[in-house]
Every structure is written in structure tokens, then in C-alpha cells.
Design a protein around this motif. Sequence first.
Motif, PDB file in Angstrom:
ATOM      1  N   GLU A 154       0.843  -1.187   0.000  1.00 31.11           N
ATOM      2  CA  GLU A 154       0.000   0.000   0.000  1.00 31.11           C
ATOM      3  C   GLU A 154       0.879   1.237   0.000  1.00 31.11           C
ATOM      4  OE1 GLU A 154      -3.063   0.067   2.935  1.00 31.11           O
ATOM      5  OE2 GLU A 154      -3.322  -2.097   2.828  1.00 31.11           O
ATOM      6  N   LYS A 155       0.343   2.293  -0.547  1.00 27.87           N
ATOM      7  CA  LYS A 155       1.129   3.530  -0.570  1.00 27.87           C
ATOM      8  C   LYS A 155       1.146   4.136   0.834  1.00 27.87           C
ATOM      9  CE  LYS A 155      -2.501   6.773  -1.702  1.00 27.87           C
ATOM     10  NZ  LYS A 155      -2.862   7.902  -2.497  1.00 27.87           N
ATOM     11  N   ILE A 156       2.195   4.853   1.115  1.00 24.27           N
ATOM     12  CA  ILE A 156       2.359   5.501   2.412  1.00 24.27           C
ATOM     13  C   ILE A 156       1.465   6.746   2.424  1.00 24.27           C
ATOM     14  CG2 ILE A 156       3.991   6.638   3.942  1.00 24.27           C
ATOM     15  CD1 ILE A 156       6.152   4.812   2.744  1.00 24.27           C
ATOM     16  N   LEU A 157       0.710   6.859   3.503  1.00 22.06           N
ATOM     17  CA  LEU A 157      -0.206   7.995   3.613  1.00 22.06           C
ATOM     18  C   LEU A 157       0.540   9.236   4.075  1.00 22.06           C
ATOM     19  CD1 LEU A 157      -3.184   6.176   5.365  1.00 22.06           C
ATOM     20  CD2 LEU A 157      -2.941   6.682   2.945  1.00 22.06           C
ATOM     21  N   SER A 158       0.050  10.373   3.660  1.00 26.83           N
ATOM     22  CA  SER A 158       0.633  11.644   4.104  1.00 26.83           C
ATOM     23  C   SER A 158       0.231  11.896   5.553  1.00 26.83           C
ATOM     24  CB  SER A 158       0.163  12.783   3.205  1.00 26.83           C
ATOM     25  OG  SER A 158      -1.235  12.967   3.391  1.00 26.83           O
TER      26      SER A 158
END
Length: 175
Positions: A154-158
Amino acid sequence: MMFKYSYHNQYNKAFAVDEDLIITKKYWREQLSAYPAELILRAGESLTSSDKFLPTIADMIDACEQGKELFGLPDEHAAYVEACRAPTPKSAYQWSHPAVYHAGKATGWYLLANQSEEVTYPLFRQHYKRLCQQVLKGEVLCVDAPPPLPQVTEKILSKSELKRRIAQMRKEYKL
């Protein structure tokens, strides 16, 4: 044939008459009938590689009784201790033999970790004996492979998205 070629002179002297060989084979078949063929074969191989003299029926029975070692199976208590001490995930651990893993799984990992030996060992021993018999009869046991890691991460959240989700969960769970 294994004994004939391993102990050529002794074998030919012991069974110079065909009738002696026939009687001996019948007797050995009766005496070893309780053991699986694979175990008898491995016991014979073990004896031919370690003994200088043609084995007796008593030697063969002893070798068959020690059969667990020929299949790489640890003794019951060593297997129990291994199952109790194995780290998680259990399927990724390098087991001495898959039978130990399956006996632990059948007993229950939670039970092994949280109950005393006097409670869990008899149950583990029962499962392990059954599995050892299956292995001695030639069944191959395998350890379940650990679940693979996902192909896509999963992409890293801001930081702002993380804060928003945490606030949402606090509101949802009334924290």
C-alpha cells in the motif's frame, strides 16, 4: 538381495542349501510382519552400513524398533519441547521433522503455550505417535507454507491523511 551382496561369503555359507533360505525367509516374514516394508528396508540398510556380520532376526527387530531415528523423527519428549518452544509463525520455523509441527498443530499451539506439561504432553504424545506411524508406513508429511507477502504494498499515507483517519476513528469509536 541386500544381505547377499553386502555379506557375500557369510550369506553363501549360511544359506548354502536353498531350503534353508526358504525357511529363513518365511520365519523372517512372520517375525517382521508388524513393521512396514519401508521401515524394514531402511533398517536393513542401516545394519549393512554399520555391521560387519550378517544380522540376525533380533538385530533386525532392534533396528526396526529404533526406526524413528531412521526416518529423522526425534523422540517424543524432544519433539514436545521443540513444539512448545517454536517461535511464531510456526509454519516458517525449521522443524526437525514435519511430524513435530503437525502434532503441535493437532494439539493446539495455544494449549501448548498456556497449559502445563502434565496436561499437554499426553495429548501431544498421542498425536505424535499417530503421525510417527504414518511416517513409518511411508506417508510424506509437509509443513504448511507461510502465507506469502502481498505483491503490491500500500502507498504511504501523508501526515494530513493519517491525522484525518485517526480523527475519524476517534469520532467513530467515541474516544
